[in-house]
Design an enzyme around this catalytic site. Structure first.
Site, PDB file in Angstrom:
ATOM      1  N   GLY A  78       0.815  -1.210   0.000  1.00 52.98           N
ATOM      2  CA  GLY A  78       0.000   0.000   0.000  1.00 52.98           C
ATOM      3  C   GLY A  78       0.850   1.262   0.000  1.00 52.98           C
ATOM      4  N   SER A  79       0.395   2.251   0.748  1.00 48.97           N
ATOM      5  CA  SER A  79       1.027   3.574   0.694  1.00 48.97           C
ATOM      6  C   SER A  79       2.482   3.590   1.125  1.00 48.97           C
ATOM      7  CB  SER A  79       0.251   4.539   1.577  1.00 48.97           C
ATOM      8  OG  SER A  79      -1.108   4.496   1.259  1.00 48.97           O
TER       9      SER A  79
END
Lengths: 590, 88
Positions: free
Chosen positions: A299-300
């Site tokens: 993810g981020s």
């Protein structure tokens, strides 16, 4: 002529024939010869058999015991050690059938088993049976004092792990035969294992040793192993993860702490854990070293790497202003952010963790190959070589197979997978002016050169941006640590359930501290937080904060944040101002 | 029997007796060595056991517990810490 007397008559003259005495003589001689030959045979050529018989009566071969090596932490504290224990054996034929109930009861209570169980064991069809293994020496002594015929004691070792569950996934454990089954006990089995020796001795009638004949094999004790793990940091990391998992009703959690300068792993914590001292319930889920064996979509946490490629190319600078908007259509599905932003600078894209911003940077400035090169250069898609069993590689699909919608989503961390450990390692490039350090689990406290991935300029710029994440306006204000400037990146990933994304999440935070001279990289993962927020900034960032402030304090790192001093310098006795004073002076004001 | 023979005979006797004595001594020493080795092993084990006990008493979980609950100590914070620079 001599007259023949009347009493003598030639008919009565009896004469023994000569041959009979000769035969007798010969036979005697022959038998003596046989005896002589036999004696000669026994003394000479046929001697070996008797000699062997004699040796068997007086010589014994004894085992020279060898112990398994200890495992120590970086400060020399014991985290696994072998102590002598006894196993209780019953030679079933010798154990009397009519053993008094009282002695039976005593034996059962010493062995901590029920009497029916003991009876069952003694009725087994085998010749000998282990009643119990690895009994404490004191208990063994009491069993010996019962003097039950046919109950014997054998020497063996038992492994002890003083740090218990906090260290369980790192050290692993051994089985009843003292062989490693998990963790370092398994991967370093060769060095840790001891090899018993053998010696031959002469014993007297009472079995006492009177003479050494030969040492057939020297015993070899196992080598001690010193890990890079610091038990204090490990303990505080484990507790921070544990309390976060409990607070957020999560299913699991993990954290890893790395020393950026030496590449040493200072802590590697997993929850749920197990107690390696108690072998009874060692199975299944709790044994998993999630930090190394579980992969997830990062993810981020991957965004800083994507943006670094663009910074490195010179396509953007931290202040480049970009139009974000409500959604961004690449492929069949639009990319969205949790909030709608109009314009953001590159730095703000990191600070606010904008998916659209990152995807736009990737689609406008980068080729799939450049992105792929970056991810593989920081170690994604390759199993970390630290000699841990079961460390996984994760996946980074070949860039040639990426379609535009893949590229846009990979840019913010979907469609690739990595373990928490890999993410932590990747972050060392921002902590170290752009080079990736080789990691080790063994103590080696010297600075290690790394392999260059990005320039120092980009790394410093990125550190600045990562710090803004923890400042007001960022996604992880809760990551701020007491006394230290920190920087990092949150991650909140939808978990893949079957073929699609369900409503289960993983929250992460990966970061570095202190920002002015990075010393540690910490990555935290909390799996499936429920009840309340599931965002990395709310769930994982506080764990990061706790670990960072306590670890840096443990490592005696000077705070770099602006802090309001509550103690005055002149309160400190002047005598402590001498040379070599490094310790903290604490004066509490209440 | 002349004098030389007698001397040699007595020498032989002395040698034979001292051989027996030496052997006896060797065995005694060996038993002592063996006992010492057993003792060494035992002491080694004791040392390991004590080291383990010391470790058990000094493990982080226990220290935290004692510090917080028995001694009522609180964690230090940077605001309350005075950092001294090493004199060069």
């Amino acid at each position: 002529m001599r007259p023949v007397g009347f009493s003598t008559t030639p008919n009565l003259v009896l004469r023994l024939p000569m041959w009979r005495s000769r035969l007798m003589l010969f036979m005697l001689f022959f038998v003596f010869m046989l005896l002589l030959i036999r004696a000669f045979w026994i003394q000479g050529p046929g001697n070996a058999f008797y000699e062997a018989k004699g040796v068997r009566g007086t010589q014994r071969e004894l085992e020279l015991p060898a112990s398994r090596g200890k495992i120590l932490d970086r400060n020399g504290q014991v985290i696994a050690t072998s102590l002598e224990a006894k196993s209780v054996i019953a030679y079933i034929d010798t154990v009397p059938e009519d053993l008094s109930a009282e002695r039976m009861h005593k034996l059962a209570s010493l062995l901590q088993i029920s009497e029916t169980e003991l009876h069952k064991k003694l009725r087994e069809g085998r010749k000998q049976v282990f009643l119990k293994r690895q009994v404490d020496p004191e208990v063994a002594q009491q069993i010996k004092q019962l003097e039950i015929p046919g109950i014997g004691l054998n020497n063996e070792y038992r492994r002890f792990y003083p740090e218990g569950e906090a260290m369980a996934h790192v050290v692993g454990f051994t089985n009843v035969e003292d062989r490693g089954q998990e963790g370092m006990e398994l991967s370093r089995e060769k060095e840790l294992a001891g090899h018993p020796g053998q010696r031959r001795v002469v014993v007297d009638r009472l079995g006492r040793i009177v003479e050494d004949v030969a040492i057939l094999q020297l015993p070899q004790n196992g080598k001690d192993l010193q890990l890079s793990i610091d038990s204090k940091i490990q303990f505080l990391a484990y507790n921070a993860v544990k309390s976060a998992v409990e607070e957020h009703h999560a299913s699991a959690g993990g954290a890893v702490v790395l020393d950026t300068q030496t590449g040493e792993i200072l802590a590697l914590a997993n929850y749920p854990s197990y107690n390696p001292n108690d072998r009874k319930n060692l199975n299944g889920e709790q044994l998993r070293n999630r930090v190394l064996t579980d992969t997830f979509e990062p993810g981020s946490t991957i965004k800083p790497f994507t943006i670094s490629v663009a910074l490195e190319k010179g396509a953007i600078v931290p202040n480049t202003n970009m139009v974000i908007g409500a959604s961004y259509l690449v492929g069949p599905k639009a990319i969205t952010d949790t909030h709608v932003y109009g314009n953001l600078t590159v730095s703000q894209i990191i600070q606010k963790s904008s998916n659209i911003g990152t995807a736009k940077i990737a689609m406008n400035n980068l080729s799939p190959e450049e992105m792929w090169d970056m991810y593989t250069a920081v170690g994604l898609g390759q199993a970390p070589k630290i000699g841990f069993p079961g460390a996984v590689a994760g996946t980074v699909h070949p860039y040639k197979k990426w379609v535009p919608s893949d590229q846009a989503r990979i840019a913010f961390g979907y469609g690739i997978s990595a373990s928490l450990f890999q993410v932590a390692r990747a972050y060392t490039i921002f902590a170290r002016d752009g080079d990736l350090v080789p990691l080790t689990i063994e103590r080696s406290p010297e600075f290690k050169p790394g392999s260059k991935v990005i320039s120092a300029k980009t790394a410093i710029e990125m550190r600045g941006m990562l710090e803004t994440v923890t400042e007001p306006g960022g996604t992880a204000v809760k990551a701020q640590a007491d006394g230290y400037r920190v920087g990092g990146k949150t991650g909140t990933a939808h978990k893949l359930v079957g073929k699609g994304y369900g409503n289960k999440y993983r929250a992460y935070f990966a970061g570095i501290a202190p920002i002015s001279a990075p010393r540690i990289v910490v990555a935290v993962m909390i799996d499936e937080p429920t009840g309340g927020s599931h965002y990395g900034g709310d769930v994982a960032a506080p764990v990061f904060s706790t670990i960072v402030s306590e670890t840096l304090r443990t490592l005696n790192v000077l705070p770099d944040a602006n802090i309001k001093q509550m103690v005055l310098e002149n309160e400190v006795p002047t005598t402590t101002h001498g040379a070599g004073v490094k310790a903290q002076q604490v004066a509490l004001k209440r | 029997m002349n004098r030389a023979t007698l001397t040699l005979l007595s020498l032989l006797l002395i040698c034979a007796l001292s051989l027996v004595a030496a052997q006896q001594r060797a065995r005694k020493l060996f038993v002592a060595l063996d006992n010492a080795q057993i003792e060494e092993r035992k002491l080694n084990q004791d040392w390991l056991r004590l080291e383990y006990e010391q470790r058990n008493l000094s493990k982080s979980a226990r220290i935290r517990d004692v510090a917080r609950n028995q001694l009522h100590m609180i964690p230090i914070s940077p605001e309350r810490t005075l950092y001294l620079k090493e004199a060069r």
